[in-house]
Design an enzyme around this catalytic site. Sequence first.
Site, PDB file in Angstrom:
ATOM      1  N   ASP A  65      61.428  84.929  35.973  1.00 42.52           N
ATOM      2  CA  ASP A  65      61.952  86.218  35.546  1.00 42.52           C
ATOM      3  C   ASP A  65      62.387  86.936  36.825  1.00 42.52           C
ATOM      4  OD1 ASP A  65      62.737  88.453  34.236  1.00 42.52           O
ATOM      5  OD2 ASP A  65      60.913  88.706  33.059  1.00 42.52           O
TER       6      ASP A  65
HETATM    7  C1  BGC Z   1      63.513  91.009  32.294  1.00 47.27           C
HETATM    8  C2  BGC Z   1      64.211  89.782  31.774  1.00 47.27           C
HETATM    9  C3  BGC Z   1      65.676  89.881  32.051  1.00 47.27           C
HETATM   10  C4  BGC Z   1      65.876  90.033  33.537  1.00 47.27           C
HETATM   11  C5  BGC Z   1      67.322  90.130  33.946  1.00 47.27           C
HETATM   12  C6  BGC Z   1      63.848  91.276  33.747  1.00 47.27           C
HETATM   13  O1  BGC Z   1      63.395  92.514  34.145  1.00 47.27           O
HETATM   14  O2  BGC Z   1      62.124  90.870  32.139  1.00 47.27           O
HETATM   15  O3  BGC Z   1      63.965  89.656  30.399  1.00 47.27           O
HETATM   16  O4  BGC Z   1      66.344  88.773  31.548  1.00 47.27           O
HETATM   17  O5  BGC Z   1      65.229  91.225  33.956  1.00 47.27           O
HETATM   18  O6  BGC Z   1      67.882  91.313  33.529  1.00 47.27           O
END
Ligand code: BGC
Length: 804
Positions: A321
Amino acid sequence: MKRALKIALKVLLSVIGLIIVLLIAMGLWYRANVIHSEHPKNFRQAEVETISVAGYTFRDLNGNDSLDIYEDKRQPIEARAEDLLSQMSMEEKIRILKGSGMQSAMGLIKPGEGISGAVGTIVPVARLGIPTLYLSDGPAGLRINPRRKNDPRSYYCTAFPIGTLVASTWNTELASRIGDAMGKEMLEYGIDVILGPGANIHRHPLCGRNFEYFSEDPVLTGEIGAAIVNGVEANGVGTCVKHFVANNQETNRMINDVRISERALREIYLKGFEIIVRKAQPWSLMSSYNRLNGSYVAENREILTDILRDDWGFEGVVMTDWFGGSNAVAQVAAGNDLQEPGTRKQYKALKKAAASGELSEEAINTSVKRILKLVLASGKMDGLPFHNDPDLEAHALIARQSAAEGMILLKNEGALPLKQGLKVALFGASSYDFIAGGTGSGDVNEAYSVSLEEGLTNAGFQINPTAKSYVEEYKAAHPEAFRKPKGTLQAMMNPYSPPEIVLSEEQVRELSTTSDLAIVTIGRNAGEGGDRVEKDDFLLSEKEQQMLTTICRVFHDSGKQVVVVLNIGGVIETASWKQKPDAILLAWQGGQEGGNSVANILAGKENPSGKLPMTFPLKLNDHASNANFPLEGGMMKLSDFLDRTIKPVEEQLANIDYSNYEEGIYVGYRHFDKAGLEVSYPFGFGLSYTSFEYSNLEAELADSIIKVQINIQNTGEVAGKEVVQLFSAKPGTKIDRPKQALKAFAKTPLLAPGESTVIEMSVPVPDLAYWNEDLADWTVEPGEYQLLAGASSRDIREQTFIEL
Ligand code: BGC
């Protein structure tokens, strides 16, 4: 004195100057190390020529005028990836293990250099013709910037209904059509991997991201998730199923340690992902931020390699993530192939570990090869052009139809459907400002969003202008309370929730004389970075209670009905007020066409067929997980993204630094059933404008698969669809097992009044197993199993037994 003043001034100016220089230096460092991890020059792609050798035409990706195995599309992907890998230098391998940073997402790119709003990349290797791949959110539709600098055209995407609504359709075919439409938008906008769907379990109603996820049940989660993945990927683009695994709270999400039994992990939290992997083999998975029994999931080899790859056969890429985990080297070693969005720090750490041998070449090659296979599967590798011209109209229609199919009729005492052309007094700020979806990365930049007011008007109802003017006047007097946050970040930090207005009894009375009925919308908005709270969120606020009580009393006094529309992303309390209105429609957040979808249901153009993918409890505390969930809410800080300081054990706080999943497998209905608790609306519940009769449930065992069939007849007056749920139970078991667990489900086609159909479902015998902690394996108990076919988990209509 004068001199002293001069000196003081000089010192002050020097200090200010120094601070400015320091800030600039920090900014430059941040830009070079966090926002960019690759120099923009690395993105320059060489021209690739198409040539023919021995009658075979191909793209000469490395420009060597001869056919390499990796350029030969007739070769298996494994051999192509192996060949490409063998041509890469260690430096190129290290670079591809991490993305290029956040520049596209932050709009820090020059026109034509990348895709504005894409949050991540797989970096190119120009020498070998490896293109840049773009990764972008998210679960309810593509999230890219709708406008670009010095560019007159727009880049809007379709806001589909939220994941929870899609699960409420219980319609895998529809879920896959939504996926297909998302995949088509990706192809048009040059996005190679969409960061969704989200497949975490609704462990507790207050998780701020529940709207992105499907259900409290892993089978429903897995089946709907797999359908979306298959729909997207049929277009030759990829999904990234997230957040793997046990990311069930937003509070302190970057380091929270989930402490959980192996059994709960396997049966509840991993199960949905397992179904998705086995049924859809997604291109990629996103490891979650949280720790799991002491170590970051992103560094957990047992989860990312032993279970995911060795047990389930996952062949794709695992990426972190965004800024997730803490140690890039440990991550690659564990099987977390790709670091996103990619930082300079990660690059340096990986390079050093590769040089010292701390990270083996084998581990590096394994991860790089997985990334290469994904790249080779993409259309980008074939030089496919994209046109930025999606069929937004066709997709809006899919959004509208699917939203209507996932809305759930919770109550209807003769109020619905409404007669054509009625005069409606529309209450509740969200009626005029309908919420299409949640905030954060689960949001979508859509071109428009249909409010309930517009939807009702489109469906031929008359909206009482006085009721509307009260909202407008209040809005004009309190503009700051209605100011919508700008951009994803602001919206995420401060989800927009317009305030409610309490009208006097006289005002409501007057409206009741000039309207045929009242519709009251209760709205809720939440999202990434924060969990919800009980007061004024799970519970109705005092203003909402007053509004509802007065409207119901006054309208009922004059013999008129009241319909409540719940425009929410997660569960709220309903038991204390549900007896007041005549009908309740749980509309969820239906995407950009939400208002039209609700209006179609209220008008009877669509017969509701959604059913609850989770339980609506009487109170929050009825959930077993409530004992170990952060109940204080609060929004994360941006610095949390980069800070991984774990407090000394004696300072750690329950539900913040760690969360004990003491309830084990007893999540959602598994707990309510076991504890014999009354609920407000049970898992699987949903009404229709017609009725269905269940008959002739039969089950037969052949080749380790239980084949079930049941007859469903529409016994009412209008056409409708029914969701049939199949639960299993093990009477007399000595094992601590749920009273019943969902094993399969199906939705009938639209049945005309009187029409019947035979629904077939199958349950492979291994699906009846429980996780045996003594054996550390799945065990199917021999003996008799009960199969229960229900219209909800608490409305079992037919049952039969099968001997194993
Ligand atoms: C989130 C993800 C997301 C990523 C990119 C993170 O903060 O937890 O779900 O895909 O950001 O935006």
